[in-house]
Design an enzyme around this catalytic site. Structure first.
Site, PDB file in Angstrom:
ATOM      1  N   GLY A  51     -16.309  -4.852 -32.121  1.00 56.71           N
ATOM      2  CA  GLY A  51     -16.026  -4.154 -33.360  1.00 56.71           C
ATOM      3  C   GLY A  51     -16.505  -2.712 -33.331  1.00 56.71           C
ATOM      4  O   GLY A  51     -15.807  -1.792 -33.789  1.00 56.71           O
ATOM      5  N   TRP A 111     -20.478 -10.539 -28.731  1.00 53.49           N
ATOM      6  CA  TRP A 111     -19.311  -9.842 -28.173  1.00 53.49           C
ATOM      7  C   TRP A 111     -18.396  -9.364 -29.285  1.00 53.49           C
ATOM      8  O   TRP A 111     -17.799  -8.279 -29.185  1.00 53.49           O
ATOM      9  CB  TRP A 111     -18.572 -10.755 -27.190  1.00 53.49           C
ATOM     10  CG  TRP A 111     -19.504 -11.381 -26.204  1.00 53.49           C
ATOM     11  CD1 TRP A 111     -19.639 -12.712 -25.901  1.00 53.49           C
ATOM     12  CD2 TRP A 111     -20.477 -10.708 -25.395  1.00 53.49           C
ATOM     13  NE1 TRP A 111     -20.620 -12.906 -24.970  1.00 53.49           N
ATOM     14  CE2 TRP A 111     -21.156 -11.686 -24.636  1.00 53.49           C
ATOM     15  CE3 TRP A 111     -20.845  -9.373 -25.241  1.00 53.49           C
ATOM     16  CZ2 TRP A 111     -22.179 -11.372 -23.745  1.00 53.49           C
ATOM     17  CZ3 TRP A 111     -21.863  -9.051 -24.345  1.00 53.49           C
ATOM     18  CH2 TRP A 111     -22.514 -10.041 -23.612  1.00 53.49           C
ATOM     19  N   ASP A 112     -18.269 -10.140 -30.355  1.00 51.49           N
ATOM     20  CA  ASP A 112     -17.494  -9.682 -31.506  1.00 51.49           C
ATOM     21  C   ASP A 112     -18.095  -8.414 -32.103  1.00 51.49           C
ATOM     22  O   ASP A 112     -17.380  -7.475 -32.464  1.00 51.49           O
ATOM     23  CB  ASP A 112     -17.455 -10.772 -32.584  1.00 51.49           C
ATOM     24  CG  ASP A 112     -16.380 -11.808 -32.343  1.00 51.49           C
ATOM     25  OD1 ASP A 112     -15.417 -11.515 -31.607  1.00 51.49           O
ATOM     26  OD2 ASP A 112     -16.495 -12.918 -32.882  1.00 51.49           O
ATOM     27  N   VAL A 113     -19.415  -8.405 -32.256  1.00 60.80           N
ATOM     28  CA  VAL A 113     -20.077  -7.244 -32.844  1.00 60.80           C
ATOM     29  C   VAL A 113     -19.885  -6.019 -31.948  1.00 60.80           C
ATOM     30  O   VAL A 113     -19.501  -4.936 -32.418  1.00 60.80           O
ATOM     31  CB  VAL A 113     -21.572  -7.533 -33.068  1.00 60.80           C
ATOM     32  CG1 VAL A 113     -22.314  -6.261 -33.493  1.00 60.80           C
ATOM     33  CG2 VAL A 113     -21.745  -8.620 -34.127  1.00 60.80           C
TER      34      VAL A 113
END
Length: 411
Positions: A172, A167-169
């Site tokens: 981003g 989810w971070d990727v």
């Protein structure tokens, strides 16, 4: 080849300036992606570094490999972000750049409302944890979305977190996309934009877009836990006689025919289809009867070495790959002979192959550029962007309002 014939990496965002106030993965990844596309990205950190400056993995001397990996190609400014004078300097930098990306939410001094009087056409992109204003990181958001309960062996009852901060990727990359879309809007209209991206919403949207959420809403049925099988079609992992693991996928009827031929199970699979009343040209039937199919194929894999399996599968349409460790991958030609990677002599980290932007623009991959230490560019940025004199900068350094590389990296 002459120098003039050497392709020059494209820089589609050349001339764009961005200030980044961030920590951890999503916004640092967005900033690095925008820098690799040619933007000048100035990451602003508190003196001594933000919470991610020494995050593992680290070198034997304690320098963060993680931080260097996500901040390649940026400029670094270190300032006292609690002091009004430090905040004022950063506000001026943001107004000069016209774009702010941040996941340090809730700071009034760099809020959209505080900054737009200084720069009316500001593009302000803020990543938060949850849409309701609550906090959240990849692993807590993931726990609430459902994926850990369908990850892992079928017989397991406990949740299994994935190692990749997916989810971070994704967040981003959404952030980088938001900036490029807002830049186009500003070029067309002269207007800035305020954009908020809750990490939780990225996960929720993905769960809906891929059908995990929608199948519950429409069919009233939850996704089952199936280990390494591939939902809705045929895919499974196998082990060779010498202990190597392979992932094999048959998405189409041709893939499946080739898999039965290479494993010598064509007649057995045909007999199985007749006995079950199944049509294995249909991926749904391949999925429903995956366990018995896997039982038929397993014997062939167990009877052959990894090299034999590799040679046999390479001559087919079957989708497959051998499981590899990170150590094996680092020595593999897909890293060592891949133009995505260039040798980078990263200060504090060492010389290594590092990825640049994972897309070729006009046939050229923008290469990796070294990451700064916190505060490396403080003086140069204040001079170049805010027109401060050497005496002004020296006074700010002496007062501790900003820091250079030695102070910025102090432990």
């Amino acid at each position: 080849m002459t120098d003039s014939a050497v392709p020059v990496p494209a820089r589609p965002l050349a001339g764009v300036r961005i200030v980044e106030i961030s920590s951890f993965v999503a916004v640092p990844l967005a900033g690095m992606t925008l820098a690799q596309l040619g933007a000048e990205v100035i990451r602003v950190d508190p003196i001594g570094g933000a919470a991610d400056y020494r995050r593992w993995p680290v070198t034997v001397t304690g320098d963060s490999i993680y931080w260097a990996g996500l901040n390649k190609g940026k400029r670094s400014v270190a300032a006292d972000l609690r002091a009004p004078s430090g905040q004022g300097l950063v506000q001026r930098l943001i107004a000069d750049a016209g774009v702010l990306i941040t996941n340090v939410a809730g700071r009034q001094w760099h809020s959209y409302e505080a900054l737009t009087p200084l720069r009316p056409d500001l593009i302000h992109v803020e990543v938060s944890g949850r849409a309701d204003g609550g906090t959240g990181v990849d692993y807590t958001v993931n726990a609430s979305i459902g994926f850990p309960l369908v990850t892992g062996p079928a017989e397991l009852a406990a949740p299994v977190n994935h190692v990749l901060p997916a989810w971070d990727v994704a967040c981003g990359l959404y952030t980088a996309l938001a900036v490029t879309a807002a830049l186009r809007h500003r070029d067309a209209t002269g207007e800035g934009q305020r954009i908020s991206i809750p990490l939780e919403n990225v996960a929720l949207a993905t769960a809906g877009n891929l059908g995990f959420l929608t199948e519950v809403l429409v069919n009233g049925a939850e996704r089952e836990r199936i280990g390494n099988s591939l939902y809705g079609t045929y895919g499974h992992n196998f082990t060779s006689s010498d202990g190597a693991a392979f992932m094999v996928v048959a998405l189409t009827p041709r893939h499946f025919r080739d898999l039965t031929e290479v494993t010598g199970t064509t007649k057995a699979v045909a007999a199985l289809a007749e006995a079950l009343g199944a049509d294995f040209a249909d991926e749904g039937d391949r999925y429903r009867h995956r366990d018995v199919l896997t039982g038929l194929f397993t014997g062939w894999f167990c009877a052959h070495t990894a090299d034999e399996i590799t040679a046999a599968l390479s001559g087919t349409s079957v989708l497959w790959e051998r499981y590899r460790s990170f150590a094996e991958l680092a020595a593999d030609r897909r890293v060592t002979d891949n133009p995505l990677f260039t040798e980078l002599d990263q200060p504090r980290i060492g010389r290594h192959l590092a990825p640049g932007l994972p897309m070729a623009i006009n046939g050229v991959y923008p290469p990796a550029v070294t990451a700064p230490a916190v505060g490396d560019d403080t003086a140069a940025v204040l001079r170049d962007r805010l027109n401060l004199s050497a005496d002004d900068i020296a006074a700010l350094l002496a007062e501790g309002i900003v820091a250079g590389p030695a102070e910025g990296a102090a432990r």
